[in-house]
Enzyme design. Structure first.
Site, PDB file in Angstrom:
ATOM      1  CB  THR A   1      -0.915   0.016   1.230  1.00  0.00           C
ATOM      2  OG1 THR A   1      -1.572   1.295   1.342  1.00  0.00           O
ATOM      3  CG2 THR A   1      -0.127  -0.206   2.518  1.00  0.00           C
TER       4      THR A   1
ATOM      5  CD  GLU B   1      -2.664   5.390   4.041  1.00  0.00           C
ATOM      6  OE1 GLU B   1      -2.090   5.824   5.067  1.00  0.00           O
ATOM      7  OE2 GLU B   1      -3.493   6.063   3.403  1.00  0.00           O
TER       8      GLU B   1
ATOM      9  CE1 TYR C   1      -4.330  -1.856   5.279  1.00  0.00           C
ATOM     10  CE2 TYR C   1      -3.411   0.265   4.624  1.00  0.00           C
ATOM     11  CZ  TYR C   1      -3.897  -0.993   4.284  1.00  0.00           C
ATOM     12  OH  TYR C   1      -3.930  -1.379   2.969  1.00  0.00           O
TER      13      TYR C   1
ATOM     14  CE  LYS D   1      -2.146  -4.441   3.474  1.00  0.00           C
ATOM     15  NZ  LYS D   1      -2.293  -5.567   2.518  1.00  0.00           N
TER      16      LYS D   1
END
Length: 368
Positions: free
Chosen positions: A166, A168, A190, A194
């Site tokens: 991701t 992010e 999150y 990841k």
């Protein structure tokens, strides 16, 4: 042909891991178009990316196996694909109950199916909610990936693995645009989970010589996107307003900038990564960035109304740590995979809004 769905009874050919002592269905000559067809195992198959990927692989002649949580609901819009159509006839789609928190279910499927390709798309993917349930997020989005990779390693099957990473990961960015060489600076549970999955993939790739790739995907949307994501939250609300219903859309930070692409294009790139001669990590992005405010402006302009009259800001919808600007550089994917995002911002907003207007007409207006 028949879709093997977990809701069916065993006599219909469907089988969950909790039935028959956890045995998997044994495909017969009627179950496969060819004994040499490629097999793919997809976690998160009922989500946006999983459903599009399943459609793509079935079209390419794959036998597709998917992991489904017992509590999963089929996504809004999945009726457009192979997963949710009860009348779809396809012997090459199999769904099984399981969970990324349960190594035994993952290992059993991998060992029995012996997939050529594994796509680990499942995750606890709500960034804001990850602050409320950080331990669960880490277990599913981080350790879950490790369980998938280890299950493949233990099986001894020469399987290629795609891990859904991701944008992010970049968090408070050190440079713009962000590429495969940009340092990571995650700002949420999150993203941290990841990042663990990302490094586990690289570790297993380098330690065991496994074919594992990380797809660092920037935001990608579609009519199958979950309604809790800001893009669908906006277009569903605008669709209701377009049909004459008076209502508010509740949002958080309108100044966050994101690189939004079209999901069906991105799953094509996932497949391309696993067809490459060697495993490498890739950024997928449009190379454009827009604020949530711009998304609002574009969506409301399509129905001739002012967003300021229909949007209310709520503090509880802000993240404890915001990620201000994300914009990807996908030049490596363009060079190596011959992949490039074609659907850009304005077209994407229109695709989402048109689909939600049709959905609202069909199903009636839902309250948010």
């Amino acid at each position: 042909m028949r879709v093997r769905r977990i809701e069916n009874t065993p006599s219909d050919g469907a089988l969950s891991l909790e039935r028959n002592n956890g045995a998997l269905p044994t495909p017969t000559s009627e179950d496969r178009m060819s004994l040499n067809m490629k097999k793919a195992f997809i976690t998160g198959i009922t989500g946006q990316d999983g459903s599009y990927l399943a459609d793509l692989l079935l079209e390419k002649g794959y036998e597709v196996h998917g992991l489904v949580r017992r509590s999963s609901r089929y996504i809004i819009g999945a009726h457009e694909g192979a997963l949710a159509d009860e009348e779809t006839k396809n012997d090459n789609l199999y769904l099984y109950y399981g969970d990324l928190s349960d190594f035994s279910s993952i290992s059993r499927i991998v060992s029995e199916v012996k997939p050529d390709e594994v796509y680990n798309l499942a995750a606890m993917s709500d960034v804001r909610v990850s602050f409320d349930i950080p331990e669960y997020t880490g277990d599913i989005s981080g350790l879950g990936a490790a369980r998938v990779i280890e299950a493949v390693r233990q099986s001894g099957v020469p399987t290629k693995i795609y891990q859904a990473s991701t944008s992010e990961l970049y968090g408070k960015v050190f440079e713009t645009p962000q590429s495969e060489t940009t340092p990571f600076n995650p700002q949420s549970p999150y993203a941290v989970s990841k990042l663990y999955a990302y490094w586990m993939c690289k570790s297993y790739r380098e330690s065991y010589g496994m074919f594992i790739v990380n797809g660092i995907l920037f935001n990608h949307e579609s009519p199958r996107r979950g309604p809790n994501f800001v893009t669908r939250k906006i277009t569903r609300g605008v669709a209701d307003i377009a049909l004459g219903h008076s209502r508010k859309i509740y949002l958080g930070n309108l100044d966050a900038k994101r690189d939004w692409g079209y999901a069906p294009e991105y799953v094509d790139a996932m497949w391309r990564m696993l067809q490459a001669e060697k495993p490498e990590d890739y950024v997928l992005a449009t190379g454009e960035t827009h604020t949530i405010r711009e998304f609002l402006e574009e969506a409301f302009s399509l129905i001739g109304k002012r967003w300021e009259d229909h949007v209310e800001i709520k503090k509880e919808l802000f993240r404890p740590a915001e990620v201000d600007t994300l914009m990807g550089d996908a030049s490596k994917a363009k060079r190596d995979l011959r992949w490039e995002a074609k659907v850009k911002f304005k077209d994407l907003v229109k695709i989402l809004l048109d689909a939600d207007i049709e959905l609202a007409k069909k199903n009636g207006v839902e309250s948010f």
